[in-house]
Write an enzyme that holds these catalytic residues in place. Structure first.
Site, PDB file in Angstrom:
ATOM      1  CB  SER A 126     -72.806 -39.735  66.606  1.00 41.61           C
ATOM      2  OG  SER A 126     -73.247 -38.460  67.016  1.00 41.61           O
ATOM      3  CG  ASP A 159     -71.729 -35.622  59.736  1.00 38.20           C
ATOM      4  OD1 ASP A 159     -72.387 -34.737  60.314  1.00 38.20           O
ATOM      5  OD2 ASP A 159     -71.207 -36.585  60.348  1.00 38.20           O
ATOM      6  CG  HIS A 181     -74.442 -37.085  62.295  1.00 33.72           C
ATOM      7  ND1 HIS A 181     -73.082 -37.249  62.446  1.00 33.72           N
ATOM      8  CD2 HIS A 181     -75.006 -37.540  63.457  1.00 33.72           C
ATOM      9  CE1 HIS A 181     -72.827 -37.771  63.632  1.00 33.72           C
ATOM     10  NE2 HIS A 181     -73.967 -37.969  64.256  1.00 33.72           N
TER      11      HIS A 181
END
Length: 389
Positions: free
Chosen positions: A163, A329, A362
């Site tokens: 991320s 995601d 995610h």
């Protein structure tokens, strides 16, 4: 420049936990920011795991995501909970601390000992609040580079993270290619999308709408925008999951009741889950830091920094890349990761790309995904062998 104990905003609840270290930088090591401001006195808090070898060639920098911190592989002294990447970093793990020297630093603008809006402004003796300058992902990486300089580490075997941590890994490769042997950006993008910016703005507005935010000066006034920060966390947490994961985990199951209440209490398990995520986040994070770090992510756009051409960020880069994405995601979808891979190919960089099938969304990068763990283990061991680390 001096080594010091990190200063935390929250009290330590796990007295046996390793609090790590911090380095205080003075005017001779000022941090020049993209916003046009300079931090003459600033601090970087960090943790290390493993041992740096004699050649100083086995250093791995792990970069943390928005809501995480430097305690990647050890108990968090604020919460007492285990580190946030226990399956990835540790003895015998893909990033094996028996072989590699792992560094993880709290980002500039954070709230776990590194200078940020919650820290004391040396000029006033009061918390910075919104007088702290806005920061970028590039500023975070510059600060990390200065930390590595202080630790005597000239080159990284690998820089990795998921991320926002993946954004930092990409920025490292673009800004300091001569200092990075390899990069493993996971579940990330070379820019923040309009949708992601929109979700962040909802979170920021929730915080700023809380009457206890007090224009960002809540520390000085003895308040805490807990409700606003909790709502921000709830909204963000939805983006970390997938619809399939939410359905599988919660569906429409009721929470501690046989029938709906015809009230606004949490009837459904998913409502109770989100409220818990919000309330627990408030106990370990700073509201202003949330504003600053989300803004840094919003500003991230590597192509814009290179004339609108992403490949130019990596032109003839010596860095070896391994990109990892997840099919479910939707925060950083596979198409964004492939965009990076295509740019790296166009720049004649060495790149491998892995898309992992999962319904966990995610947050899969934090979970037990055997293919991801095997990919990172194999790639990192190959890189280490190639340079004799």
């Amino acid at each position: 420049m001096a080594e010091t104990a990190p200063r935390f905003l929250r009290p330590i609840t796990a007295p046996g936990a390793d609090v790590g270290r911090a380095i205080a930088f003075g005017p001779d090591r000022a941090l020049v920011l993209d916003a046009g401001r300079t931090l003459d006195d600033w601090t970087c808090a960090y943790m290390t795991y493993g041992t740096l070898n004699a050649a100083r060639s086995n250093a791995v920098l792990v970069c943390h995501a928005l809501s995480l911190d430097q305690f990647v592989a050890s108990d968090n002294p604020m919460t007492g909970k285990p580190g946030w990447w226990p399956l990835m970093v540790g003895p015998g793990c893909p990033i094996d601390t028996g072989r590699f020297f792992v560094i993880c630093a709290n980002v500039i603008g954070g709230c776990m000992g590194t200078s940020g809006p919650a820290e004391i402004d040396p000029a006033t003796g009061e918390p910075y609040g919104l007088t702290f300058p806005l920061v970028t992902v590039r500023d975070m990486v510059r600060a990390q580079a200065m930390l590595l300089d202080a630790l005597g580490i000239e080159k990284l075997l690998c820089v990795t993270g998921g991320s926002m941590g993946g954004m930092q890994a990409l920025q490292w490769a673009a800004l300091y290619p001569e200092r990075v042997v390899s990069a493993v950006p996971i579940a990330t993008g070379a820019r923040h999308s309009a949708q992601n910016i929109a979700f962040h703005e909802v979170g920021r507005q929730a915080i700023m709408a809380d009457p206890d935010w007090r224009g960002g000066h809540y520390q000085k006034e003895g308040t805490q925008p807990s409700k606003g920060l909790a709502v921000a966390r709830m909204a963000a947490h939805i983006t970390y999951l997938s619809e399939a994961a939410l359905q599988r985990k919660f569906g429409r199951s009721l929470q501690d009741r046989a029938e709906i209440s015809f009230a606004f209490a949490p009837d459904f398990q998913v409502e109770s889950y989100l409220r818990h995520q919000g309330s627990s986040f408030v106990n370990r994070f700073d509201a202003n830091s949330y504003l600053y770090i989300t803004r840094a992510m919003d500003y991230f756009d590597l192509a814009a920094d290179h004339g609108g051409v992403l490949a130019e960020a990596f032109r003839e880069s010596p860095v070896r890349f391994c990109l990892v994405s997840f099919t479910s995601d939707w925060l950083f979808p596979t198409v964004e990761n492939k965009r990076i891979a295509h740019a790296l190919n166009a720049a004649a960089a060495t790149v491998s790309f892995v898309e992992i099938e999962t319904d966990r969304g995610h947050d899969a990068f934090l979970l037990d995904e055997p293919e991801m763990l095997a990919t990172v283990r194999g790639f990192l061991n190959s890189v280490a062998q190639s340079v004799g680390a």
